[in-house]
Design a protein around this motif. Sequence first.
Motif, PDB file in Angstrom:
ATOM      1  N   LYS A 203      27.885  38.432  32.432  1.00  0.00           N
ATOM      2  CA  LYS A 203      29.077  38.372  33.277  1.00  0.00           C
ATOM      3  C   LYS A 203      30.139  39.236  32.598  1.00  0.00           C
ATOM      4  O   LYS A 203      31.143  38.741  32.093  1.00  0.00           O
ATOM      5  CB  LYS A 203      29.534  36.924  33.485  1.00  0.00           C
ATOM      6  CG  LYS A 203      28.672  36.189  34.515  1.00  0.00           C
ATOM      7  CD  LYS A 203      29.194  34.818  34.866  1.00  0.00           C
ATOM      8  CE  LYS A 203      30.199  34.852  35.979  1.00  0.00           C
ATOM      9  NZ  LYS A 203      29.627  35.058  37.325  1.00  0.00           N
TER      10      LYS A 203
ATOM     11  N   GLN B 240      38.553  46.313  36.535  1.00  0.00           N
ATOM     12  CA  GLN B 240      38.969  47.349  37.498  1.00  0.00           C
ATOM     13  C   GLN B 240      40.004  48.239  36.811  1.00  0.00           C
ATOM     14  O   GLN B 240      41.210  48.007  36.903  1.00  0.00           O
ATOM     15  CB  GLN B 240      39.509  46.702  38.769  1.00  0.00           C
ATOM     16  CG  GLN B 240      39.524  47.666  39.952  1.00  0.00           C
ATOM     17  CD  GLN B 240      40.265  47.117  41.161  1.00  0.00           C
ATOM     18  OE1 GLN B 240      40.852  46.046  41.103  1.00  0.00           O
ATOM     19  NE2 GLN B 240      40.248  47.873  42.243  1.00  0.00           N
TER      20      GLN B 240
ATOM     21  N   ALA C 117      33.047  42.025  32.695  1.00  0.00           N
ATOM     22  CA  ALA C 117      34.102  42.323  33.663  1.00  0.00           C
ATOM     23  C   ALA C 117      33.756  43.539  34.526  1.00  0.00           C
ATOM     24  O   ALA C 117      33.860  43.499  35.752  1.00  0.00           O
ATOM     25  CB  ALA C 117      35.425  42.533  32.926  1.00  0.00           C
TER      26      ALA C 117
ATOM     27  N   TYR D 270      31.863  43.741  37.960  1.00  0.00           N
ATOM     28  CA  TYR D 270      32.469  43.278  39.204  1.00  0.00           C
ATOM     29  C   TYR D 270      33.354  44.364  39.818  1.00  0.00           C
ATOM     30  O   TYR D 270      33.232  44.687  41.000  1.00  0.00           O
ATOM     31  CB  TYR D 270      33.191  41.941  38.955  1.00  0.00           C
ATOM     32  CG  TYR D 270      32.160  40.898  38.566  1.00  0.00           C
ATOM     33  CD1 TYR D 270      31.591  40.072  39.528  1.00  0.00           C
ATOM     34  CD2 TYR D 270      31.674  40.815  37.258  1.00  0.00           C
ATOM     35  CE1 TYR D 270      30.579  39.181  39.194  1.00  0.00           C
ATOM     36  CE2 TYR D 270      30.659  39.921  36.919  1.00  0.00           C
ATOM     37  CZ  TYR D 270      30.115  39.109  37.887  1.00  0.00           C
ATOM     38  OH  TYR D 270      29.111  38.247  37.575  1.00  0.00           O
ATOM     39  N   GLY D 271      34.211  44.975  39.001  1.00  0.00           N
ATOM     40  CA  GLY D 271      35.043  46.074  39.492  1.00  0.00           C
ATOM     41  C   GLY D 271      34.203  47.204  40.075  1.00  0.00           C
ATOM     42  O   GLY D 271      34.601  47.856  41.043  1.00  0.00           O
TER      43      GLY D 271
ATOM     44  N   ALA E 216      36.753  37.837  42.909  1.00  0.00           N
ATOM     45  CA  ALA E 216      36.208  39.186  42.724  1.00  0.00           C
ATOM     46  C   ALA E 216      36.426  40.052  43.955  1.00  0.00           C
ATOM     47  O   ALA E 216      35.535  40.235  44.775  1.00  0.00           O
ATOM     48  CB  ALA E 216      34.728  39.095  42.372  1.00  0.00           C
TER      49      ALA E 216
ATOM     50  N   HIS F   3      39.432  40.309  34.187  1.00  0.00           N
ATOM     51  CA  HIS F   3      38.282  39.573  34.721  1.00  0.00           C
ATOM     52  C   HIS F   3      37.241  40.477  35.357  1.00  0.00           C
ATOM     53  O   HIS F   3      36.053  40.189  35.304  1.00  0.00           O
ATOM     54  CB  HIS F   3      38.769  38.521  35.721  1.00  0.00           C
ATOM     55  CG  HIS F   3      39.732  37.563  35.097  1.00  0.00           C
ATOM     56  ND1 HIS F   3      39.333  36.409  34.498  1.00  0.00           N
ATOM     57  CD2 HIS F   3      41.075  37.644  34.887  1.00  0.00           C
ATOM     58  CE1 HIS F   3      40.395  35.802  33.964  1.00  0.00           C
ATOM     59  NE2 HIS F   3      41.464  36.531  34.197  1.00  0.00           N
ATOM     60  N   TYR F   4      37.692  41.574  35.967  1.00  0.00           N
ATOM     61  CA  TYR F   4      36.769  42.397  36.747  1.00  0.00           C
ATOM     62  C   TYR F   4      36.718  43.858  36.301  1.00  0.00           C
ATOM     63  O   TYR F   4      36.077  44.668  36.948  1.00  0.00           O
ATOM     64  CB  TYR F   4      37.112  42.267  38.246  1.00  0.00           C
ATOM     65  CG  TYR F   4      37.141  40.811  38.651  1.00  0.00           C
ATOM     66  CD1 TYR F   4      36.012  40.019  38.460  1.00  0.00           C
ATOM     67  CD2 TYR F   4      38.292  40.208  39.143  1.00  0.00           C
ATOM     68  CE1 TYR F   4      36.018  38.662  38.765  1.00  0.00           C
ATOM     69  CE2 TYR F   4      38.308  38.854  39.459  1.00  0.00           C
ATOM     70  CZ  TYR F   4      37.181  38.081  39.268  1.00  0.00           C
ATOM     71  OH  TYR F   4      37.195  36.753  39.554  1.00  0.00           O
TER      72      TYR F   4
ATOM     73  N   THR G 250      28.482  38.303  43.949  1.00  0.00           N
ATOM     74  CA  THR G 250      29.009  37.056  43.395  1.00  0.00           C
ATOM     75  C   THR G 250      28.032  35.897  43.613  1.00  0.00           C
ATOM     76  O   THR G 250      28.391  34.749  43.470  1.00  0.00           O
ATOM     77  CB  THR G 250      30.370  36.697  44.035  1.00  0.00           C
ATOM     78  OG1 THR G 250      30.181  36.571  45.446  1.00  0.00           O
ATOM     79  CG2 THR G 250      31.401  37.779  43.765  1.00  0.00           C
TER      80      THR G 250
ATOM     81  N   LYS H 208      43.678  40.904  37.327  1.00  0.00           N
ATOM     82  CA  LYS H 208      42.277  41.221  37.625  1.00  0.00           C
ATOM     83  C   LYS H 208      41.609  42.127  36.595  1.00  0.00           C
ATOM     84  O   LYS H 208      40.398  42.064  36.412  1.00  0.00           O
ATOM     85  CB  LYS H 208      42.162  41.821  39.026  1.00  0.00           C
ATOM     86  CG  LYS H 208      42.494  40.783  40.114  1.00  0.00           C
ATOM     87  CD  LYS H 208      41.888  41.118  41.457  1.00  0.00           C
ATOM     88  CE  LYS H 208      42.239  40.017  42.447  1.00  0.00           C
ATOM     89  NZ  LYS H 208      41.313  39.971  43.590  1.00  0.00           N
TER      90      LYS H 208
END
Lengths: 357, 357
Positions: free
Chosen positions: B196, A70, B198, B201-202, A153, A67-68, B235, A64
Amino acid sequence: MNTSTANISVTKVTNSRLAEVDFDNLTFGSTFTDHMFVCDFKDGAWHNPAIVPYGPLTISPAAKVFHYGQAVFEGMKAYKDDNGEVFLFRPEQNFERINKSSKRMAIPEFPRDIFFEALHKLLDLDKGWVQSGVGNSLYIRPFAMATQVGVSASPSDEYKFIILLSPVKAYYTGDVRVTIAQKYSRSADGGVGAAKAAGNYGAQFYPTNLAREKGFQQVVWTDSNEHKYLEEAGTMNVFFRINDTLITAPTSDRILDGITRKSVISLAERAGIDVDVRRLAVSELVDAANNGSLKEIFGSGTAAVISPVSAFGYNDKVYDLQKQDDSYATKFKQQLMDIQYNRSEDPFGWRYPIAND
Amino acid sequence: MNTSTANISVTKVTNSRLAEVDFDNLTFGSTFTDHMFVCDFKDGAWHNPAIVPYGPLTISPAAKVFHYGQAVFEGMKAYKDDNGEVFLFRPEQNFERINKSSKRMAIPEFPRDIFFEALHKLLDLDKGWVQSGVGNSLYIRPFAMATQVGVSASPSDEYKFIILLSPVKAYYTGDVRVTIAQKYSRSADGGVGAAKAAGNYGAQFYPTNLAREKGFQQVVWTDSNEHKYLEEAGTMNVFFRINDTLITAPTSDRILDGITRKSVISLAERAGIDVDVRRLAVSELVDAANNGSLKEIFGSGTAAVISPVSAFGYNDKVYDLQKQDDSYATKFKQQLMDIQYNRSEDPFGWRYPIAND
């Protein structure tokens, strides 16, 4: 060799790379010591804290973090005095802050005892990498990141907490020219600006590149609503000296609660300097530059310690700052480094002995 | 087996995992096909595009993506019709958007020819993983991330561009309850909200967790200045139907230019429905809910397609929405899926044939 003390297992390198390092020619944050600390979060708890040889991770492309974003980090330094004793500077603050950052990023907090034990063991093992001499230090990079496999997500169930050590010289060489943000912004109210969240930094690269093309090294961010008030630079908090008053923005959920920042405020107050923690309007800064009352601007941060600003750009005009004989930047930098390198008293109890030769 | 066609080298798996997959019990984004696409950026250019068996990466713990969130992604889907032909939906839009995102994140743009050739080759190889039947699809996750070693906050010189494929069923099951943001926010003017990236989103995970604890699945974000205007959900973009007018927020540097969003607008306009692309105030939404003119709320996005919202929460009150006999959400979802699964005409030229059995 595999040994275990307390809870942290230690696997030492068979051959140290220390002798190969050219300490006079280090690029900031690109050389790493022999060892690193790694700990995994799984099934609701942190497991298997371990010191292992520094080396690559094996990680899923669907983790993750990729992609996110975090992920959170901290920046700390270890300093060696002339007797070979190694000190940290206010590490408790970094520990508290990484957990605060983690909370905002939905990452589980890391245990205090493992954090400090990891630092002690790691620094003891790699203390030969801390060079004495003012300006030399060992940059410490604790970070946490989401490792669960999944391109959906939602918060990860698995994490890695890692500590890397990197021998460094001073972050900036020479003075810094900054530009005041008028279009791009760093963070929003209610956002993650106060966290050392990974994405806060990547988001600044493009506007900082645009600034560099115009001859500025850093951007001083302003509020995202109106670009009217000065906030912080991407890797440092910012102080403004107007006449003999030191002004810096209050911390908020947009502004990082910098450890060097709060240390500068303590030093200034001890010296009887007026410190005004308030929002400073860009217009007020420009007026002060025009009428001669703006004496200094400087940044504060772990990597840079204190970075004097030699000029700022705004509305396509460049405002140069004159060197001050009684520079606050020079004074605070000296005082901070004297404390960090154990060359002075430590009136605030900021030094934290961690290892010695 | 190592073969090379055009510029993309292909290394196939020796044993496919396809037979082991339970397609009736998939968790979104957690199962991956046999192959993935990988391409490296180094010395100023993209090199060595390759299709290889899906598997872990070997990557330095000091790679910049872990520390600075310099990463962007896309979400696309492949759909299979009853004759075994596989289609994408407006992939050109995803290609353009990932490069727009990359630019904002100081990541080098990816070449069009390699992107499409990679999709063709990868989908041809793994087309057995695309299940026919409405609702089934193969989620496609292209992403780019910073791989240069270095814990200093500056853009990476090295990147990986990867495409993963993941068989999925529909993202949401059942209706979605949303809460309107009043404290936290998603993005700032001048920030990276439209990318978009990363970290966008986190940054939403913590406030979304808080919403979940109160029984809501998603947060509808509002402007960070005043929390006065409705923007998007984390999302998905959001549509509001007041009487028979469809309202959605205009895109900006805070709001993602959603491909499903713009497709819904096209479908609505074709159907003669009034579409009002404007800022909708929260107060207007609450008034409409109270006076009965609020007919529907729904989200749009690649993962979810169309998600009907059954209730929204604001100021500790919950506003339930009644099911509509002439639901726009149902109508647009059906029309979109008919186009995606090749069950209808394709008046806008959105279908993109890519492989067949």
